[in-house]
Scaffold this active site. Sequence first.
Site, PDB file in Angstrom:
ATOM      1  N   GLY A 114      11.959  -3.759 -18.140  1.00 13.63           N
ATOM      2  CA  GLY A 114      13.239  -3.137 -18.486  1.00 13.63           C
ATOM      3  C   GLY A 114      13.161  -1.626 -18.606  1.00 13.63           C
ATOM      4  N   SER A 127       8.593   6.393 -14.430  1.00 14.26           N
ATOM      5  CA  SER A 127       8.025   5.399 -15.333  1.00 14.26           C
ATOM      6  C   SER A 127       8.922   5.332 -16.565  1.00 14.26           C
ATOM      7  CB  SER A 127       6.618   5.836 -15.751  1.00 14.26           C
ATOM      8  OG  SER A 127       6.201   5.113 -16.885  1.00 14.26           O
ATOM      9  N   SER A 128       9.077   4.122 -17.098  1.00 16.69           N
ATOM     10  CA  SER A 128       9.872   3.983 -18.326  1.00 16.69           C
ATOM     11  C   SER A 128       9.252   4.832 -19.425  1.00 16.69           C
ATOM     12  CB  SER A 128       9.906   2.521 -18.767  1.00 16.69           C
ATOM     13  OG  SER A 128      10.364   1.704 -17.714  1.00 16.69           O
ATOM     14  N   GLN A 156      -2.499  -3.293 -10.457  1.00 15.24           N
ATOM     15  CA  GLN A 156      -1.737  -4.496 -10.802  1.00 15.24           C
ATOM     16  C   GLN A 156      -1.325  -5.255  -9.542  1.00 15.24           C
ATOM     17  OE1 GLN A 156       1.506  -4.754 -13.922  1.00 15.24           O
ATOM     18  NE2 GLN A 156       2.791  -4.499 -12.122  1.00 15.24           N
ATOM     19  N   HIS A 195      12.406   0.845 -10.278  1.00 11.74           N
ATOM     20  CA  HIS A 195      12.796  -0.574 -10.357  1.00 11.74           C
ATOM     21  C   HIS A 195      13.930  -0.871  -9.363  1.00 11.74           C
ATOM     22  CE1 HIS A 195      11.477   0.160 -14.723  1.00 11.74           C
ATOM     23  NE2 HIS A 195      10.619  -0.753 -14.287  1.00 11.74           N
ATOM     24  N   ASP A 222       1.855   0.858  -9.756  1.00 12.02           N
ATOM     25  CA  ASP A 222       0.811   0.122 -10.487  1.00 12.02           C
ATOM     26  C   ASP A 222      -0.103  -0.506  -9.447  1.00 12.02           C
ATOM     27  OD1 ASP A 222       1.870   0.217 -13.412  1.00 12.02           O
ATOM     28  OD2 ASP A 222       3.602  -0.244 -12.175  1.00 12.02           O
ATOM     29  N   HIS A 276      14.732   2.266 -14.028  1.00  9.14           N
ATOM     30  CA  HIS A 276      14.882   3.569 -13.375  1.00  9.14           C
ATOM     31  C   HIS A 276      14.880   3.344 -11.866  1.00  9.14           C
ATOM     32  CE1 HIS A 276      10.621   3.194 -12.608  1.00  9.14           C
ATOM     33  NE2 HIS A 276      10.358   3.125 -13.907  1.00  9.14           N
ATOM     34  N   GLU A 277      14.973   4.415 -11.115  1.00  4.50           N
ATOM     35  CA  GLU A 277      15.067   4.305  -9.650  1.00  4.50           C
ATOM     36  C   GLU A 277      13.895   3.532  -9.028  1.00  4.50           C
ATOM     37  OE1 GLU A 277      17.100   4.888  -6.993  1.00  4.50           O
ATOM     38  OE2 GLU A 277      18.647   5.189  -8.499  1.00  4.50           O
TER      39      GLU A 277
HETATM   40  P1  AMP Z   1       7.450  -2.132 -15.366  1.00  2.00           P
HETATM   41  O1  AMP Z   1       8.830  -2.348 -15.890  1.00  2.00           O
HETATM   42  O2  AMP Z   1       6.884  -0.791 -15.673  1.00  2.00           O
HETATM   43  O3  AMP Z   1       6.524  -3.275 -15.700  1.00  2.00           O
HETATM   44  O4  AMP Z   1       7.552  -2.146 -13.777  1.00  2.00           O
HETATM   45  C1  AMP Z   1       8.152  -3.222 -13.086  1.00  2.00           C
HETATM   46  C2  AMP Z   1       7.881  -3.061 -11.611  1.00  2.00           C
HETATM   47  O5  AMP Z   1       8.420  -1.823 -11.155  1.00  2.00           O
HETATM   48  C3  AMP Z   1       6.387  -3.024 -11.272  1.00  2.00           C
HETATM   49  O6  AMP Z   1       6.166  -3.752 -10.079  1.00  2.00           O
HETATM   50  C4  AMP Z   1       6.129  -1.562 -11.090  1.00  2.00           C
HETATM   51  O7  AMP Z   1       5.032  -1.274 -10.240  1.00  2.00           O
HETATM   52  C5  AMP Z   1       7.427  -1.105 -10.462  1.00  2.00           C
HETATM   53  N1  AMP Z   1       7.591   0.346 -10.654  1.00  2.00           N
HETATM   54  C6  AMP Z   1       7.523   1.035 -11.823  1.00  2.00           C
HETATM   55  N2  AMP Z   1       7.641   2.358 -11.600  1.00  2.00           N
HETATM   56  C7  AMP Z   1       7.792   2.505 -10.254  1.00  2.00           C
HETATM   57  C8  AMP Z   1       7.947   3.629  -9.397  1.00  2.00           C
HETATM   58  N3  AMP Z   1       7.984   4.873  -9.865  1.00  2.00           N
HETATM   59  N4  AMP Z   1       8.051   3.410  -8.068  1.00  2.00           N
HETATM   60  C9  AMP Z   1       8.000   2.145  -7.566  1.00  2.00           C
HETATM   61  N5  AMP Z   1       7.863   1.035  -8.331  1.00  2.00           N
HETATM   62  C10 AMP Z   1       7.756   1.211  -9.651  1.00  2.00           C
END
Ligand code: AMP
Length: 282
Positions: free
Chosen positions: A31, A186-187, A154, A37, A151, A34-35
């Site tokens: 959650g 990043s969040s 990951q 996601h 990530d 951002h762009e």
């Molecule tokens: P998170 O909410 O941080 O767990 O991220 C959820 C998904 O969004 C994961 O697969 C992340 O790798 C991807 N994500 C997060 N930040 C970015 C970004 N800046 N560019 C592309 N994908 C992202």
Amino acid sequence: MEIISDIKAMQNRCLAARDSGQTISFVPTMGFLHEGHLSLLREGRKRGDLLVLSIFVNPTQFGQGEDLDLYPRDFERDEAMARECGVDLLFYPEAEAIYPPGYATYVAVEGPLTTTLEGVCRPTHFRGVTTVVTKLFTIVMPHIALFGRKDFQQLAVITRMTTDLNLPVEIVGMPIIREQDGLAMSSRNVYLSKDVRQQALVLNSTLRQAAEMAQNGESDVEKILTMAGSRLANEADLKIDYVKICNAQSLEEVDTINHESVMLLAVSVGKTRLIDNGNLIS
Ligand code: AMP
């Protein structure tokens, strides 16, 4: 858009979709969208008939003393953004439903993929990620799941797990989305003060300089790492967790640059960790 919190209801809804021949694409997130996601959701929208987003701040992937309680949350804003992107099902479970009393089952990818890089600073992190992703796959039963290369490790771990467990899901890796000034979205960026955020730009500028060196023919990893280390060390508030050049598949460190080399960086600012990565030869 339907919002579902109940696990059984979600599973039944997804089973019915599969039975009726729909292709399910799935974007798991924590959650505070951002762009980055949204880019995953837009691709998922193109590839599937039913687009599923999950929002779950997964406690098992946070170590002791990490930022679980502080992790930014804004469900109403996320809900509006999800609608805007054409999400069909938003899965929003409670932690107590995912990990009820007596919960005792974990999925772990073993070996260097999870013990290097992030695994050094966060030894239980990937076990939490692979456990929750397996559970989410079992609930959503997607045909396609999209993850960001932001990530990088990951994505490698989840790809390994999906192959090893013969999970019938296609894993799609998506490019890193950046702010205009180059900071990877990043969040956690909301934690950064203006001054520290400025210092954090060094992550991307270091990756760019490393790629420039490699593209100009520098193949000696040592030389590129020396440049990177001294650039990062210049920023007073950033503590370097690692700066490495690895093979993109195995994540093993390499001595010589080739087309499969990726540079991975992590720094901490107080309790906040920032990670970034980039290919050296595109
Ligand atoms: P998170 O909410 O941080 O767990 O991220 C959820 C998904 O969004 C994961 O697969 C992340 O790798 C991807 N994500 C997060 N930040 C970015 C970004 N800046 N560019 C592309 N994908 C992202």
